[in-house]
Design an enzyme around this catalytic site. Sequence first.
Site: not given
Length: 278
Positions: A44, A88, A111
């Site tokens: 990422k 994460q 997200d």
Amino acid sequence: MDGKALAEKVRAQVAREVESLGSLGLATVLVGDDPASHLYIGIKHRAAEQVGMRALDHRLPAETSQDELLSFVQELNADESVDGILVQLPLPDHIDEATLVGELEPVKDVDGLHPLNAGALFLGRPTLVPATPLGCIALLVEYGVPLEGRRAVVIGRSDIVGKPVAQLLLQANATVTMCHSRTQDLERHTLDADVLVAAAGSAGLVAADMVKVGAAVVDVGQNPTDSGLVGDVDPGAAERAHWITPVPGGVGPMTIAMLLQNTVRAARFRRGELPFPR
Ligand code: NAP
């Protein structure tokens, strides 16, 4: 359906938008030393830097307490130079994921997991939507797969893939069925699917003869095996499907590209260029 090729196009577009927006910051937070998570965060980061974003890499030790992590997230929430925050997952067992997600500033939640974003998606309002489902839909749209009025079947009901992809298919006027581990006679549903999205995390769950002839198949599954990464769908299904995503090279690259697109979108929301739901 070539996810690598479409992801390239999306990333090129994102790079142009980053340039026109000026400075843009994506903060990632990794807690602990799960090797797979380290790998994903690295990918990422490289992707964010390649499109001209500032990637702020925060790595916290596994013993970080929940309170310490929440305070850290609050600092990122308040940091004007941060447009997007990605924590994460999974987190170590002593940290409650729902509490953490609820602490994120919704407009920076790239997200799309905060209840406000999940709720806005449910209500069909423009918001931040999880990247993998966005990538699935972008592939279907790119390849001209008809969705309106078609039967779409989603296997998996997680907050990050199954539920949001089902909502996006519903928004596209598909007739959506959701299957999960308690579903009886899965094959009955898959054989009926004009569009099948498999996101169970179970290698070979969908055998080739469970796919309707002429269907579009999006294989989200990423299952490590001795012979490498495989999806949830038997690759032999390509003989029956009209469209199918490979693993790797399908949904995976699209997830990264849509995360970058979400970061641009978060910046536009924060700058008032797009109305953010409240
Ligand atoms: P998850 O949270 O474990 O959810 C899996 C879902 O699949 C659950 O809803 C579960 O049902 C359902 N399921 C499991 N076994 C099943 C079976 N035998 N029959 C029917 N349904 C079954 O996983 P996730 O985070 O959604 O991820 C799913 C897969 O996608 C994983 O392989 C993951 O690695 C992959 N993934 C890929 C990307 C990408 O970028 N390509 C991104 C995210 C995830 P219950 O709810 O009843 O337990």
